[in-house]
Design a protein around this motif. Sequence first.
Motif, PDB file in Angstrom:
ATOM      1  N   ASP A  41       0.831  -1.208   0.000  1.00 62.68           N
ATOM      2  CA  ASP A  41       0.000   0.000   0.000  1.00 62.68           C
ATOM      3  C   ASP A  41       0.865   1.258   0.000  1.00 62.68           C
ATOM      4  OD1 ASP A  41      -2.307  -1.539   0.020  1.00 62.68           O
ATOM      5  OD2 ASP A  41      -2.661  -1.297   2.181  1.00 62.68           O
ATOM      6  N   THR A  42       1.958   1.228   0.750  1.00 60.80           N
ATOM      7  CA  THR A  42       2.860   2.379   0.803  1.00 60.80           C
ATOM      8  C   THR A  42       3.534   2.598  -0.545  1.00 60.80           C
ATOM      9  OG1 THR A  42       3.237   2.059   3.168  1.00 60.80           O
ATOM     10  CG2 THR A  42       4.885   3.348   1.968  1.00 60.80           C
ATOM     11  N   VAL A  43       3.968   1.523  -1.191  1.00 61.01           N
ATOM     12  CA  VAL A  43       4.589   1.651  -2.516  1.00 61.01           C
ATOM     13  C   VAL A  43       3.595   2.251  -3.498  1.00 61.01           C
ATOM     14  CG1 VAL A  43       5.577   0.390  -4.473  1.00 61.01           C
ATOM     15  CG2 VAL A  43       6.262  -0.208  -2.130  1.00 61.01           C
ATOM     16  N   VAL A  44       2.372   1.775  -3.491  1.00 66.73           N
ATOM     17  CA  VAL A  44       1.345   2.292  -4.402  1.00 66.73           C
ATOM     18  C   VAL A  44       1.076   3.765  -4.121  1.00 66.73           C
ATOM     19  CG1 VAL A  44      -1.083   2.095  -5.076  1.00 66.73           C
ATOM     20  CG2 VAL A  44       0.310   0.039  -4.830  1.00 66.73           C
ATOM     21  N   LEU A  45       1.026   4.160  -2.865  1.00 66.26           N
ATOM     22  CA  LEU A  45       0.813   5.563  -2.514  1.00 66.26           C
ATOM     23  C   LEU A  45       1.955   6.434  -3.032  1.00 66.26           C
ATOM     24  CD1 LEU A  45      -0.691   7.816  -1.015  1.00 66.26           C
ATOM     25  CD2 LEU A  45       0.506   7.094   1.073  1.00 66.26           C
ATOM     26  N   VAL A  46       3.182   5.984  -2.857  1.00 69.44           N
ATOM     27  CA  VAL A  46       4.339   6.754  -3.335  1.00 69.44           C
ATOM     28  C   VAL A  46       4.324   6.846  -4.859  1.00 69.44           C
ATOM     29  CG1 VAL A  46       6.863   6.737  -3.501  1.00 69.44           C
ATOM     30  CG2 VAL A  46       5.744   6.408  -1.285  1.00 69.44           C
ATOM     31  N   VAL A  47       3.999   5.760  -5.537  1.00 69.85           N
ATOM     32  CA  VAL A  47       3.869   5.796  -6.998  1.00 69.85           C
ATOM     33  C   VAL A  47       2.843   6.841  -7.400  1.00 69.85           C
ATOM     34  CG1 VAL A  47       2.972   4.516  -8.995  1.00 69.85           C
ATOM     35  CG2 VAL A  47       4.689   3.474  -7.498  1.00 69.85           C
ATOM     36  N   SER A  48       1.697   6.836  -6.752  1.00 69.11           N
ATOM     37  CA  SER A  48       0.635   7.782  -7.074  1.00 69.11           C
ATOM     38  C   SER A  48       1.109   9.226  -6.908  1.00 69.11           C
ATOM     39  CB  SER A  48      -0.581   7.513  -6.186  1.00 69.11           C
ATOM     40  OG  SER A  48      -1.661   8.314  -6.565  1.00 69.11           O
ATOM     41  N   GLU A  49       1.802   9.509  -5.815  1.00 68.17           N
ATOM     42  CA  GLU A  49       2.285  10.869  -5.554  1.00 68.17           C
ATOM     43  C   GLU A  49       3.348  11.288  -6.557  1.00 68.17           C
ATOM     44  OE1 GLU A  49       1.144  13.165  -3.528  1.00 68.17           O
ATOM     45  OE2 GLU A  49      -0.393  11.814  -2.787  1.00 68.17           O
ATOM     46  N   LEU A  50       4.317  10.407  -6.820  1.00 63.72           N
ATOM     47  CA  LEU A  50       5.394  10.780  -7.741  1.00 63.72           C
ATOM     48  C   LEU A  50       4.893  10.932  -9.170  1.00 63.72           C
ATOM     49  CD1 LEU A  50       8.450   8.724  -6.425  1.00 63.72           C
ATOM     50  CD2 LEU A  50       7.872  11.128  -6.000  1.00 63.72           C
ATOM     51  N   THR A  67      11.809  -1.438  -9.308  1.00 65.25           N
ATOM     52  CA  THR A  67      12.830  -2.457  -9.108  1.00 65.25           C
ATOM     53  C   THR A  67      12.631  -3.073  -7.734  1.00 65.25           C
ATOM     54  OG1 THR A  67      14.391  -1.180 -10.447  1.00 65.25           O
ATOM     55  CG2 THR A  67      15.313  -2.925  -9.070  1.00 65.25           C
ATOM     56  N   ALA A  68      12.595  -4.400  -7.687  1.00 65.17           N
ATOM     57  CA  ALA A  68      12.497  -5.120  -6.423  1.00 65.17           C
ATOM     58  C   ALA A  68      13.887  -5.597  -6.028  1.00 65.17           C
ATOM     59  CB  ALA A  68      11.550  -6.303  -6.555  1.00 65.17           C
ATOM     60  N   HIS A  69      14.356  -5.134  -4.894  1.00 61.93           N
ATOM     61  CA  HIS A  69      15.613  -5.580  -4.309  1.00 61.93           C
ATOM     62  C   HIS A  69      15.265  -6.516  -3.151  1.00 61.93           C
ATOM     63  CE1 HIS A  69      17.771  -2.482  -6.590  1.00 61.93           C
ATOM     64  NE2 HIS A  69      16.847  -1.628  -6.191  1.00 61.93           N
ATOM     65  N   PRO A  70      16.207  -7.255  -2.630  1.00 62.06           N
ATOM     66  CA  PRO A  70      15.883  -8.189  -1.548  1.00 62.06           C
ATOM     67  C   PRO A  70      15.170  -7.550  -0.353  1.00 62.06           C
ATOM     68  CG  PRO A  70      18.057  -8.669  -2.394  1.00 62.06           C
ATOM     69  CD  PRO A  70      17.596  -7.393  -3.068  1.00 62.06           C
ATOM     70  N   ASP A  71      15.540  -6.330   0.019  1.00 59.64           N
ATOM     71  CA  ASP A  71      14.939  -5.702   1.194  1.00 59.64           C
ATOM     72  C   ASP A  71      14.123  -4.458   0.891  1.00 59.64           C
ATOM     73  OD1 ASP A  71      16.095  -7.586   2.950  1.00 59.64           O
ATOM     74  OD2 ASP A  71      17.989  -6.475   2.924  1.00 59.64           O
ATOM     75  N   ASN A  72      14.107  -4.022  -0.368  1.00 57.32           N
ATOM     76  CA  ASN A  72      13.475  -2.754  -0.720  1.00 57.32           C
ATOM     77  C   ASN A  72      12.792  -2.832  -2.076  1.00 57.32           C
ATOM     78  OD1 ASN A  72      14.674  -0.982   1.482  1.00 57.32           O
ATOM     79  ND2 ASN A  72      16.521  -1.819   0.548  1.00 57.32           N
ATOM     80  N   ILE A  73      11.893  -1.889  -2.283  1.00 57.80           N
ATOM     81  CA  ILE A  73      11.306  -1.650  -3.602  1.00 57.80           C
ATOM     82  C   ILE A  73      11.734  -0.248  -4.008  1.00 57.80           C
ATOM     83  CG2 ILE A  73       9.192  -1.383  -4.949  1.00 57.80           C
ATOM     84  CD1 ILE A  73       9.608  -4.254  -4.004  1.00 57.80           C
ATOM     85  N   GLU A  74      12.292  -0.124  -5.196  1.00 63.03           N
ATOM     86  CA  GLU A  74      12.708   1.179  -5.703  1.00 63.03           C
ATOM     87  C   GLU A  74      11.691   1.667  -6.729  1.00 63.03           C
ATOM     88  OE1 GLU A  74      16.472   3.304  -7.975  1.00 63.03           O
ATOM     89  OE2 GLU A  74      16.588   1.188  -7.416  1.00 63.03           O
ATOM     90  N   VAL A  75      11.195   2.863  -6.508  1.00 59.46           N
ATOM     91  CA  VAL A  75      10.269   3.522  -7.429  1.00 59.46           C
ATOM     92  C   VAL A  75      11.050   4.648  -8.085  1.00 59.46           C
ATOM     93  CG1 VAL A  75       8.154   4.892  -7.611  1.00 59.46           C
ATOM     94  CG2 VAL A  75       8.287   3.011  -5.937  1.00 59.46           C
ATOM     95  N   ALA A  76      11.049   4.693  -9.408  1.00 54.98           N
ATOM     96  CA  ALA A  76      11.727   5.766 -10.142  1.00 54.98           C
ATOM     97  C   ALA A  76      10.756   6.324 -11.179  1.00 54.98           C
ATOM     98  CB  ALA A  76      12.989   5.254 -10.820  1.00 54.98           C
TER      99      ALA A  76
END
Length: 129
Positions: A41-50, A67-76
Amino acid sequence: MDTVSVNVATVRSPTSIAGARESTRAFLEGLADPVAAEAADTVVLVVSELVTNALRHGGGTCTLHLTAHPDNIEVAVHDRNPRPPRMRTPDLNGGTGGFGWPMVNRLAHATAVTHRPGVGKTVSALLPR
């Protein structure tokens, strides 16, 4: 787990923001190592804002890359405007915004703005899985 990266969407209009959110959910749901529901949900919210900020301030077109990393999701999010996002006092009365960038910075482990000479910038956020 290997890093998984995908160019999710080129967004051209405000109605495509919902499509960017849907593409992000599909990306997260398709990962071999699942992302917790609250983190998704947090990733989707950040995508929406950016994406919203890129369309509003970045020239009307942007590209979303996840990009999915082992411990993180990167949104660009790439857009054509070279000016970086700025912190400003949110407008509580006139509805002109000011909430998104501060929120992204609070939710993300890290944010970055990378200038792309002659073609704008990339705004990135690294979020926990």
